[in-house]
Enzyme design. Structure first.
Site: not given
Ligand code: AMP
Length: 282
Positions: A32, A34, A37, A147-149, A187
């Site tokens: 999924a 985006h 990524h 990712g730091q996310k 999400r």
């Protein structure tokens, strides 16, 4: 771009690249895809000779009441997106391929795995570290990009790689956001238009804390209280945690300093979203 469905095929393809002297970068994902990524893929392209991306919705990192069944699966679109980036290998195994019967071995980073998201999602990080360890063994990348996310995930993976002597460099890439500040996430597509607006409160709460920090506030309890109060302004959003922690140990700090992690998780409807910032004085 070669697409590998089996571990054997993927292992052989990675070995060929390494034998040819290529520095191999790896970006693990659950698909999924985006721009968040893709930023990891681009970072990998910039510093490596060949890039491998995995797409695998890892069942072991989902809790019993979580969204494994509904998790978006958009393989054809994902494949096109990464192909355009010019990657060498796409690994997209089935759950049966990754977890054949008899899988009773787990990789757990004790302590760290029970903090932040690990506290709210028991077993989550055990699933993450187990699948990442398996992928590292199959791919043997020189560098892996995260990712730091998912700030807690970065801390857990770094610790695992160090503790288990994986010869891989872990690189954390900055959070990619929508123009209005919402951190990109697979999400986000669960959100209806009203929830999409409510979700902005996560970023806004972090910006409020950053403002206060820039104005000189160093008391972590005060900073956290301000962040929590901001979240409360959006009555339909339910706070999971708002924490001010050391980015490596994930332990709460008393005094915020340069590099301190401010992390938030909240439910918008039934969708759990996370976001964070690192405090910087410059
Ligand atoms: P996921 O597919 O959600 O498992 O994410 C795969 C990788 O992409 C993880 O390392 C995430 O931290 C990273 N990622 C997800 N969203 C973002 C974002 N908005 N910015 C940067 N990296 C991200």
């Amino acid at each position: 771009m070669k697409i590998c469905r089996s571990i054997e095929e993927m292992r052989a393809a990675c070995l060929d690249l390494r034998k040819a002297g290529k520095r191999l970068g790896f970006v693990p994902t659950m698909g999924a895809l985006h721009d968040g990524h893709l930023s990891l893929v681009r970072a990998a392209k910039n510093s490596c000779d060949a890039v491998a991306v995995s797409i695998f919705v890892n069942p072991t990192q989902f809790g019993a009441n979580e969204d494994l069944a509904e998790y978006p699966r958009t393989f054809d679109r994902d494949r096109e997106m990464v192909e355009k980036e010019g990657i060498a290998l796409l690994f997209a195994p089935s759950a049966k391929e990754m977890y054949p019967p008899g899988g009773t071995t787990w990789v757990t980073v004790e302590g760290l795995s029970e903090k932040l998201d690990g506290r709210s999602r028991p077993g989550h990080f055990r699933g993450v570290t187990t699948i990442i360890a398996k992928l590292f063994h199959i791919i043997e990348p020189d560098v892996a990009f995260f990712g730091q996310k998912d700030a807690a995930q970065v801390a857990v993976i770094r610790r695992m790689a160090r503790n288990l002597n994986f010869a891989v460099e872990i690189v954390a890439c900055p959070i990619v956001r929508e123009p209005d500040g919402l951190a990109m996430s697979s999400r986000n597509r669960y959100l209806n238009p009203a929830q999409r607006k409510q979700a902005l409160i996560l970023h806004r709460s972090l910006m409020r804390v950053r403002e206060l920090w820039k104005a000189g506030e160093r008391n972590a309890a005060q900073l956290a209280a301000t962040g929590k109060a901001e979240i409360k302004k959006e009555s339909r959003v339910r706070l999971d945690y708002f924490e001010i922690v050391d980015p490596d140990t994930l332990d709460a700090v008393v005094t915020a300093s340069d590099g301190t992690l401010v992390a938030v998780a909240a439910y918008v409807g039934s969708t759990r979203l996370i976001d964070n910032i690192l405090l910087q004085s410059t």
